[in-house]
Design a protein around this motif. Structure first.
Motif, PDB file in Angstrom:
ATOM      1  N   ALA A 272     -29.310  95.262  13.680  1.00  0.00           N
ATOM      2  CA  ALA A 272     -28.352  96.324  13.996  1.00  0.00           C
ATOM      3  C   ALA A 272     -27.824  96.177  15.421  1.00  0.00           C
ATOM      4  O   ALA A 272     -26.612  96.243  15.664  1.00  0.00           O
ATOM      5  N   VAL A 273     -28.719  95.968  16.364  1.00  0.00           N
ATOM      6  CA  VAL A 273     -28.308  95.825  17.767  1.00  0.00           C
ATOM      7  C   VAL A 273     -27.490  94.555  17.960  1.00  0.00           C
ATOM      8  O   VAL A 273     -26.437  94.566  18.612  1.00  0.00           O
ATOM      9  N   GLY A 274     -27.943  93.450  17.377  1.00  0.00           N
ATOM     10  CA  GLY A 274     -27.234  92.185  17.534  1.00  0.00           C
ATOM     11  C   GLY A 274     -25.827  92.222  16.979  1.00  0.00           C
ATOM     12  O   GLY A 274     -24.875  91.746  17.616  1.00  0.00           O
ATOM     13  N   SER A 275     -25.675  92.794  15.791  1.00  0.00           N
ATOM     14  CA  SER A 275     -24.340  92.850  15.191  1.00  0.00           C
ATOM     15  C   SER A 275     -23.431  93.787  15.981  1.00  0.00           C
ATOM     16  O   SER A 275     -22.238  93.492  16.189  1.00  0.00           O
TER      17      SER A 275
ATOM     18  N   GLU B  12     -29.210  95.513  35.549  1.00  0.00           N
ATOM     19  CA  GLU B  12     -30.496  96.130  35.233  1.00  0.00           C
ATOM     20  C   GLU B  12     -30.362  97.646  35.108  1.00  0.00           C
ATOM     21  O   GLU B  12     -30.966  98.262  34.221  1.00  0.00           O
ATOM     22  N   HIS B  13     -29.559  98.238  35.958  1.00  0.00           N
ATOM     23  CA  HIS B  13     -29.354  99.686  35.878  1.00  0.00           C
ATOM     24  C   HIS B  13     -28.736 100.070  34.528  1.00  0.00           C
ATOM     25  O   HIS B  13     -29.155 101.054  33.904  1.00  0.00           O
ATOM     26  N   GLN B  14     -27.747  99.295  34.077  1.00  0.00           N
ATOM     27  CA  GLN B  14     -27.105  99.600  32.804  1.00  0.00           C
ATOM     28  C   GLN B  14     -28.066  99.425  31.632  1.00  0.00           C
ATOM     29  O   GLN B  14     -28.042 100.197  30.671  1.00  0.00           O
ATOM     30  N   ILE B  15     -28.927  98.410  31.714  1.00  0.00           N
ATOM     31  CA  ILE B  15     -29.911  98.201  30.652  1.00  0.00           C
ATOM     32  C   ILE B  15     -30.895  99.362  30.614  1.00  0.00           C
ATOM     33  O   ILE B  15     -31.229  99.885  29.542  1.00  0.00           O
TER      34      ILE B  15
ATOM     35  N   GLN C  88     -21.708  82.057  33.145  1.00  0.00           N
ATOM     36  CA  GLN C  88     -21.890  82.136  31.685  1.00  0.00           C
ATOM     37  C   GLN C  88     -23.365  82.071  31.329  1.00  0.00           C
ATOM     38  O   GLN C  88     -23.858  82.842  30.488  1.00  0.00           O
ATOM     39  N   ALA C  89     -24.073  81.152  31.967  1.00  0.00           N
ATOM     40  CA  ALA C  89     -25.507  80.988  31.682  1.00  0.00           C
ATOM     41  C   ALA C  89     -26.274  82.253  32.043  1.00  0.00           C
ATOM     42  O   ALA C  89     -27.141  82.707  31.282  1.00  0.00           O
ATOM     43  N   ARG C  90     -25.968  82.825  33.188  1.00  0.00           N
ATOM     44  CA  ARG C  90     -26.643  84.054  33.609  1.00  0.00           C
ATOM     45  C   ARG C  90     -26.318  85.191  32.648  1.00  0.00           C
ATOM     46  O   ARG C  90     -27.203  85.963  32.260  1.00  0.00           O
ATOM     47  N   ALA C  91     -25.059  85.299  32.258  1.00  0.00           N
ATOM     48  CA  ALA C  91     -24.643  86.364  31.349  1.00  0.00           C
ATOM     49  C   ALA C  91     -25.318  86.233  29.978  1.00  0.00           C
ATOM     50  O   ALA C  91     -25.743  87.232  29.390  1.00  0.00           O
ATOM     51  N   LEU C  92     -25.431  85.015  29.477  1.00  0.00           N
ATOM     52  CA  LEU C  92     -26.085  84.812  28.183  1.00  0.00           C
ATOM     53  C   LEU C  92     -27.565  85.180  28.249  1.00  0.00           C
ATOM     54  O   LEU C  92     -28.106  85.803  27.322  1.00  0.00           O
ATOM     55  N   HIS C  93     -28.208  84.791  29.338  1.00  0.00           N
ATOM     56  CA  HIS C  93     -29.621  85.153  29.507  1.00  0.00           C
ATOM     57  C   HIS C  93     -29.779  86.670  29.508  1.00  0.00           C
ATOM     58  O   HIS C  93     -30.662  87.211  28.820  1.00  0.00           O
ATOM     59  N   LEU C  94     -28.939  87.356  30.265  1.00  0.00           N
ATOM     60  CA  LEU C  94     -29.012  88.816  30.315  1.00  0.00           C
ATOM     61  C   LEU C  94     -28.701  89.437  28.959  1.00  0.00           C
ATOM     62  O   LEU C  94     -29.323  90.427  28.560  1.00  0.00           O
ATOM     63  N   LEU C  95     -27.748  88.849  28.245  1.00  0.00           N
ATOM     64  CA  LEU C  95     -27.363  89.376  26.935  1.00  0.00           C
ATOM     65  C   LEU C  95     -28.520  89.294  25.944  1.00  0.00           C
ATOM     66  O   LEU C  95     -28.847  90.280  25.273  1.00  0.00           O
ATOM     67  N   PHE C  96     -29.163  88.132  25.859  1.00  0.00           N
ATOM     68  CA  PHE C  96     -30.284  87.977  24.929  1.00  0.00           C
ATOM     69  C   PHE C  96     -31.453  88.873  25.320  1.00  0.00           C
ATOM     70  O   PHE C  96     -32.068  89.522  24.472  1.00  0.00           O
TER      71      PHE C  96
ATOM     72  N   GLN D 238     -30.607  92.564  24.540  1.00  0.00           N
ATOM     73  CA  GLN D 238     -30.604  92.870  23.111  1.00  0.00           C
ATOM     74  C   GLN D 238     -32.018  92.978  22.551  1.00  0.00           C
ATOM     75  O   GLN D 238     -32.305  93.851  21.714  1.00  0.00           O
ATOM     76  N   LEU D 239     -32.912  92.117  23.011  1.00  0.00           N
ATOM     77  CA  LEU D 239     -34.308  92.218  22.576  1.00  0.00           C
ATOM     78  C   LEU D 239     -34.923  93.546  23.010  1.00  0.00           C
ATOM     79  O   LEU D 239     -35.610  94.213  22.225  1.00  0.00           O
TER      80      LEU D 239
END
Length: 199
Positions: free
Chosen positions: A157-160, A64-67, A123-131, A134-135
């Motif tokens: 742009a962000v997704g790519s 969260e800090h990095q986001i 993996q599941a947690r990381a994917l949730h955080l990634l999506f 990015q939004l």
């Protein structure tokens, strides 16, 4: 100025993180218990729960800090700075140092990524955080360029960019190369995502 009590809390939190990552590397994520993590920092299991809800949370301790840091960066482009230049500067900032001056990339970075790729719950947690991130980053980028960049363009742009950087880093680490080369790969991937493949 940070008080003595707060400094002690920060040291305990850091000890829990470092102890957990060391144990994960030595024993494996599933095999490491909360009691062992707490003992590594010389605190009780009850104290562990004052800092983290689970051992999974330890692995994502700075997400969260990095986001928030990334959102702040994308929300304040320099005068005349293009979206592509802002995104490239954002990647460079993410690859440099943290707010406390520490290098954000280390052997711990490689270990964390390796654990995430190996353990399905992580993996599941990381994917949730990634999506989710990015939004949020796409919204921030679009808001930084009102009337110039719509939400679809910002999302693309962000997704790519993030996809290119993440995959380049994982490819490098999977090949057994050191973290420093993964950082270089991230820079190359960012340039390709933003400017295309060189002829």
């Amino acid at each position: 100025m940070v008080g003595l009590r707060e400094r002690k809390k920060q040291r305990t939190r850091r000890a829990l993180i470092e102890g957990a990552l060391r144990l994960f590397g030595e024993k494996g994520y599933e095999e490491t218990t909360l009691a062992e993590i707490a003992a590594s920092a010389e605190v009780s299991t009850r104290t562990f729960f004052s800092y983290f809800a689970s051992k999974e949370d330890v692995l994502f301790y700075d997400s969260e800090h990095q986001i928030e840091r990334a959102l702040a960066f994308l929300s304040a482009p320099a005068p005349g700075q293009t979206p592509a230049d802002l995104l490239r500067a954002f990647i460079e900032d993410a690859l440099s140092t943290s707010d406390d001056g520490q290098d954000t990339w280390s052997e711990q970075t490689a270990l964390r990524l390796e654990l995430i790729m190996r353990e399905p719950p992580l993996q599941a947690r990381a994917l949730h955080l990634l999506f989710d991130s990015q939004l949020r980053l796409a919204d921030a980028l679009s808001a930084a360029y009102p009337g110039r960049l719509d939400r679809v363009e910002a999302a693309a742009a962000v997704g790519s960019l993030i996809g290119a950087v993440k995959l380049a880093v994982m490819t490098t680490l999977n090949d057994g190369l050191p973290v420093e080369q993964a950082r270089d790969a991230a820079r190359r991937a960012a340039d390709i995502a933003l400017h295309g493949l060189p002829r």
